[in-house]
Structure formats: C-alpha cells, structure tokens
Design a protein around this motif. Structure first.
Motif, PDB file in Angstrom:
ATOM      1  N   THR A  84      50.557 -40.070 -20.316  1.00 16.39           N
ATOM      2  CA  THR A  84      50.314 -40.628 -18.980  1.00 16.39           C
ATOM      3  C   THR A  84      50.771 -39.649 -17.903  1.00 16.39           C
ATOM      4  OG1 THR A  84      50.658 -42.815 -19.892  1.00 16.39           O
ATOM      5  CG2 THR A  84      50.766 -42.648 -17.501  1.00 16.39           C
ATOM      6  N   THR A  85      51.972 -39.077 -18.093  1.00 17.05           N
ATOM      7  CA  THR A  85      52.494 -38.111 -17.112  1.00 17.05           C
ATOM      8  C   THR A  85      51.545 -36.928 -16.959  1.00 17.05           C
ATOM      9  OG1 THR A  85      54.757 -38.696 -17.704  1.00 17.05           O
ATOM     10  CG2 THR A  85      54.466 -36.607 -16.557  1.00 17.05           C
ATOM     11  N   ILE A  86      51.058 -36.398 -18.094  1.00 14.78           N
ATOM     12  CA  ILE A  86      50.201 -35.204 -18.040  1.00 14.78           C
ATOM     13  C   ILE A  86      48.820 -35.538 -17.474  1.00 14.78           C
ATOM     14  CG2 ILE A  86      49.076 -33.409 -19.436  1.00 14.78           C
ATOM     15  CD1 ILE A  86      51.592 -33.573 -21.282  1.00 14.78           C
ATOM     16  N   HIS A  94      41.664 -35.480 -21.724  1.00 14.30           N
ATOM     17  CA  HIS A  94      42.313 -35.460 -23.044  1.00 14.30           C
ATOM     18  C   HIS A  94      43.570 -34.597 -23.033  1.00 14.30           C
ATOM     19  CE1 HIS A  94      38.554 -37.175 -24.455  1.00 14.30           C
ATOM     20  NE2 HIS A  94      37.920 -36.159 -23.904  1.00 14.30           N
ATOM     21  N   VAL A  95      44.607 -35.078 -23.731  1.00 15.22           N
ATOM     22  CA  VAL A  95      45.850 -34.291 -23.858  1.00 15.22           C
ATOM     23  C   VAL A  95      46.179 -34.115 -25.339  1.00 15.22           C
ATOM     24  CG1 VAL A  95      48.294 -34.143 -23.249  1.00 15.22           C
ATOM     25  CG2 VAL A  95      46.702 -35.303 -21.692  1.00 15.22           C
ATOM     26  N   LEU A  96      46.476 -32.877 -25.735  1.00 15.70           N
ATOM     27  CA  LEU A  96      46.856 -32.593 -27.125  1.00 15.70           C
ATOM     28  C   LEU A  96      48.261 -31.986 -27.148  1.00 15.70           C
ATOM     29  CD1 LEU A  96      43.611 -32.357 -26.911  1.00 15.70           C
ATOM     30  CD2 LEU A  96      43.768 -31.109 -29.046  1.00 15.70           C
ATOM     31  N   PRO A  97      49.216 -32.651 -27.791  1.00 19.77           N
ATOM     32  CA  PRO A  97      50.584 -32.124 -27.819  1.00 19.77           C
ATOM     33  C   PRO A  97      50.747 -31.027 -28.858  1.00 19.77           C
ATOM     34  CG  PRO A  97      50.465 -34.196 -29.028  1.00 19.77           C
ATOM     35  CD  PRO A  97      49.077 -33.933 -28.504  1.00 19.77           C
ATOM     36  N   CYS A 253      43.731 -26.887 -19.338  1.00 15.63           N
ATOM     37  CA  CYS A 253      44.912 -26.032 -19.202  1.00 15.63           C
ATOM     38  C   CYS A 253      45.671 -25.964 -20.521  1.00 15.63           C
ATOM     39  CB  CYS A 253      45.839 -26.556 -18.107  1.00 15.63           C
ATOM     40  SG  CYS A 253      46.736 -28.057 -18.548  1.00 15.63           S
ATOM     41  N   THR A 254      46.486 -24.921 -20.637  1.00 15.04           N
ATOM     42  CA  THR A 254      47.500 -24.868 -21.697  1.00 15.04           C
ATOM     43  C   THR A 254      48.832 -24.776 -20.974  1.00 15.04           C
ATOM     44  OG1 THR A 254      47.480 -22.451 -21.780  1.00 15.04           O
ATOM     45  CG2 THR A 254      46.014 -23.600 -23.307  1.00 15.04           C
ATOM     46  N   LEU A 269      48.025 -29.007 -24.497  1.00 12.37           N
ATOM     47  CA  LEU A 269      46.714 -28.501 -24.134  1.00 12.37           C
ATOM     48  C   LEU A 269      46.006 -29.713 -23.532  1.00 12.37           C
ATOM     49  CD1 LEU A 269      44.041 -26.905 -24.737  1.00 12.37           C
ATOM     50  CD2 LEU A 269      44.364 -27.485 -27.117  1.00 12.37           C
ATOM     51  N   ALA A 270      45.324 -29.544 -22.411  1.00 10.55           N
ATOM     52  CA  ALA A 270      44.605 -30.670 -21.807  1.00 10.55           C
ATOM     53  C   ALA A 270      43.199 -30.217 -21.431  1.00 10.55           C
ATOM     54  CB  ALA A 270      45.351 -31.181 -20.577  1.00 10.55           C
TER      55      ALA A 270
END
Ligand SMILES: *Cc1c(COP(=O)(O)O)cnc(C)c1O
Length: 458
Positions: A84-86, A94-97, A253-254, A269-270
C-alpha cells in the motif's frame, strides 16, 4: 526566530560503542589488512564512511514495527502494508518485493533485456550495468558534459544528456532500445540530482519513440529535496508530491530500500505493465520467494513501509542534505578539492588534485583512503583506478577518468561532532599532503579487484 543551527531532528535512545584506536595500533591493523580497507574489521574503524547502503539507523517506529511483523508465507499483513505504501508513493499498479535493489534489477532487466537489446541511462549504477550485461544486452551512459567535470557547478549535474539520448536512439534504432533508465540521484555521477524538467524531457522522448522509462529510485527523496530547493516551480510542493510527479513520468521503478528506505536490507520493483509483471513474477518466485514477500521477512517489510514515509519528512531531509553539505563546505574552505556542488549522500574528494605529486599508476585515491584510516580511523572508499582502472596490452594501467575518494554518509548514524572530527583529520591530511606516498598492488584477483587486492605504500 529562524535559528541557523540545524540540529539532528531525533533523540538517541540506543547507542553502539565506538572502539577508539591509536595511530600506532591502526598502522598495524592496516598492514594486517594489506592496506585494503575492505579487509579491515569494522570494529577497528572509528568513523565508517564506506557506504550509505544498508547502514542507516532505524527509528523507534521502525523497531516497533519489527515486533508486529507478520511472517505468514502468503498474504501477510506486513506485505499489504508495504504494498500500500509503495502503490501510494509510486502510483504503479504492481509491486514485487525483492531482497535488495540488484535482485529487482536482475529480474526486470533479465525480462526486458537479452542479446541485441540496448538500455540507455543518465548513468547506470554498477549493479544495474552488470545485470544488463549479464543478460547479454548493452548499457550506454548519456550523462551531460558538465556532469563529468568535478569542479564545475550546476544545480542538476545528474541530468540525462537529451540530445545524446535522441542521437543514440536514432543511431542504434528505436526497436533495439529495450528501456531508458533514469537514476535519481545519479549515484555514480557523484550523487548529483536530476531536475524535473530533465525527467519530463526524458519522458517525452520515451513516449515519442515508444520506449519504456524506468526510474532507479534509490535516492528519490534526496533528489526531491534538490528539486524543491533548486527548481522554482516546485517550491510549494511537498517532497513526496515531487517524487510522485517523477514516478508519474515513468512506467516503473526499481529501488534498493537500503538507501532512501532507511532500512538495513530490502528492495522492490514496481510496474504498470500487466504483461511484464507476469514475466517478472515468474522469475521472482523462482529466485526470490513468493510474490507477497520476495526475499524479505515480514518484520523488514514493516520497517520499509515506515522508512519510506519517514524519508519524506521535511525535517529529516533538511538535516540529511545539510549534514552532507556541511562536510563538503568545510572541506572546500580548507582547500580540499572536492566534486562540486556537494551531492546528497556523499562527499567526493578529488585525490588526483589533492595528491598531485602521486602519478595515477600509484593510485592517489587508495593512498588517501589509507591515510584517512591511519590518521583518524576513518574508512572511505576509493572510486578511481583501483576500482575502474583497466590493463593495457603491455600490462600498463589504463586509468579511470577520475581518482576519487568517497565519504558516504550513513543515514541518522553520526552527529555533527563526528563530522567535525572528520574535518579535523583532514587538516592533518592537508598538512602532510606533500609527503604522502604512492601505492602499489602486490596481489590482485581477476575481477572486482578493489574488494580483495593487497596493497603496499611505495
Ligand atoms: C545501491 C544501488 C543499487 C543496488 O542496490 P543494492 O541494494 O545494493 O543491490 C542500484 N542503483 C543505485 C543507484 C544504487 O545506489
């Protein structure tokens, strides 16, 4: 009343003792470490300015988050918080940790790159370049001319060279350009900022040629500070709003959270593209972990979520940039040649100018780094011909373009008196500058020699 003293905007509630050493002791320790500062024990260092990566002090809020970390394999609460923050910060779908920045780079550029593909950046950070080249693609840097000159002042020396960007796209064929990467701040270029105007121009070029734009966002909060204070249009924006505007210009972005995430480990990575995300998620599962934790534990995801909010607080950012500037300005006043203007996370000393009597094949940067340790127990890193020099056909040195020594400032770790101590050590360095000796390499590995080589004073 506006007082001119900028104080550290925090109180200290936990401390870590620094072991003090004498010059005699350090001489023995340095000899034992073969004059390679990477081979020293960290406990034998008084002030450690080797890197600002993963060396930050976390806040009490971040430590509190560590206790409530949800370590569930799938769908953890801490993941939701970080996601949520990202998403709120970047606006990407999409966000990939990932466990750190380079893992995000390996996954993304592995999926976007490959043989015959080309990436163009204001300057690729070394892990970015390595991951691109590992996929058999090519990495081309397009910094501005002024960005390459250590002593010339410009408010945005980290900018992309737009005309060179366009000519490179035309020369190499737009169908071969896999992506354009904007590194903010420009780390390898001296921690120098990129302006919003420049980012907008880069974005316009990307849209015109239909090439994806990726932001290397490691220090986007520090970059936002420079935009607010140097680009009139954005004076009234919050730092976060400036970062959001920049993310808006790109397709993804990374980020290494070890920098402006103010944590010791983590990254992400988003992306907006569903198709690319699906490809990257497959890679993520194979090498990092399930899509809701990547390579990060739940407690660390809590800390990243909090760190990414704290980093945009105005008092924090003002203190952060002021403390780097303070060191740079004091050194300049003493006549120490540094890269100007001072960037966000580090001060870069021009060792070739400081030790002008030491030829480059005797590594003036390594000599200065060793002397900083001997005189004051300070650990800095050489960014010159030890790190980037190459060998010619007869075994001669093909030197790096600059002989720099980087003093990187860890976030929230040292106080002003620590910095004053560093300045005093430099007075001693300046007094003895003419007597400084060159360095030779006595043993070196094939790759990344700065990490393990053995050296000696000549
Ligand atoms: C540190 C850094 C990276 C790589 O991140 P790691 O967490 O060290 O893997 C990438 N780009 C920039 C600009 C960096 O400073």
């Amino acid at each position: 009343m506006n007082y001119k003293t900028i104080i550290e905007p925090f109180r200290i509630k936990m401390v870590e003792a620094i072991r003090m050493t004498s010059e005699d002791e350090r001489e023995k320790l340095l000899k034992k470490a073969k004059h390679n500062l990477f081979l020293l024990k960290a406990e034998d260092v008084i002030i450690d300015l080797l890197t600002d990566s993963g060396t930050a002090a976390m806040s009490s809020q971040q430590w509190a988050g560590m206790m409530i970390g949800d370590e569930s394999y799938a769908g953890a609460k801490s993941w939701k918080k970080m996601e949520t923050t990202i998403k709120d910060l970047t606006g990407y779908k999409h966000v990939l940790p990932t466990h750190q920045g380079r893992a995000a780079e390996r996954i993304l550029y592995g999926c976007m790159g490959g043989k015959g593909k080309i990436f163009i950046s204001n300057t690729h950070f070394d892990t970015t370049r390595a991951n691109i080249e590992f996929s058999n693609a090519e990495a081309i840097d397009c910094p501005t001319e002024i960005g390459k000159k250590p002593s010339s002042k410009h408010p945005f020396k980290g900018n992309m060279n737009i005309s060179k960007l366009i000519s490179t796209i035309n020369k190499r064929g737009k169908e071969n350009i896999a992506g354009i990467i904007l590194t903010v701040t420009n780390n390898s270029g001296g921690g120098q900022p990129v302006s919003m105007k420049n980012a907008k121009e880069v974005s316009r070029v990307c849209k015109k040629y239909n090439i994806p734009l990726i932001i290397d966002a490691c220090r986007i909060a520090e970059n936002a500070y420079f935009i607010k204070n140097r680009e009139k249009e954005y004076q009234s924006y919050t730092y976060k709003k400036i970062a959001q505007k920049m993310f808006d210009l790109a397709d993804g972005c990374t980020m290494s959270a070890k920098k402006d995430g103010i944590v010791n480990m983590g990254g992400f990575l988003a992306l907006n593209s569903d198709k690319l995300t699906e490809k990257c998620r497959n890679e993520l599962i194979i090498t990092e972990g399930f899509i809701t934790y990547g390579g990060i534990s739940g407690r660390d995801m809590e800390a990243i979520s909090t760190g990414l909010q704290e980093v945009f607080e105005p008092d924090y950012l003002q203190y952060r940039i002021a403390s780097t500037t303070y060191l740079g300005e004091r050194l300049t006043k003493m006549g120490v040649p540094i890269m100007l203007p001072v960037g966000g996370h580090a001060v870069y000393i021009d060792a070739k100018a400081l030790y002008s009597h030491i030829p480059v094949d005797q590594f003036p940067g390594q000599s200065l780094a060793c002397n900083l340790y001997l005189k004051g127990g300070i650990r800095a890193s050489e960014i010159g011909s030890v790190m980037f020099g190459k060998k010619g056909p007869k075994g001669e040195l093909i030197p790096a373009s600059m002989e720099l020594v980087r003093l990187a400032i860890p976030r929230r770790v040292y106080t002003q008196s620590h910095v004053d101590y560093v300045i005093e050590v430099f007075q001693e360095i300046m007094k003895n500058r003419k007597k400084a000796k060159g360095i030779k390499i006595v043993k070196e590995p094939k790759f990344l020699r700065h990490f393990t080589s053995h050296f000696k004073f000549i």
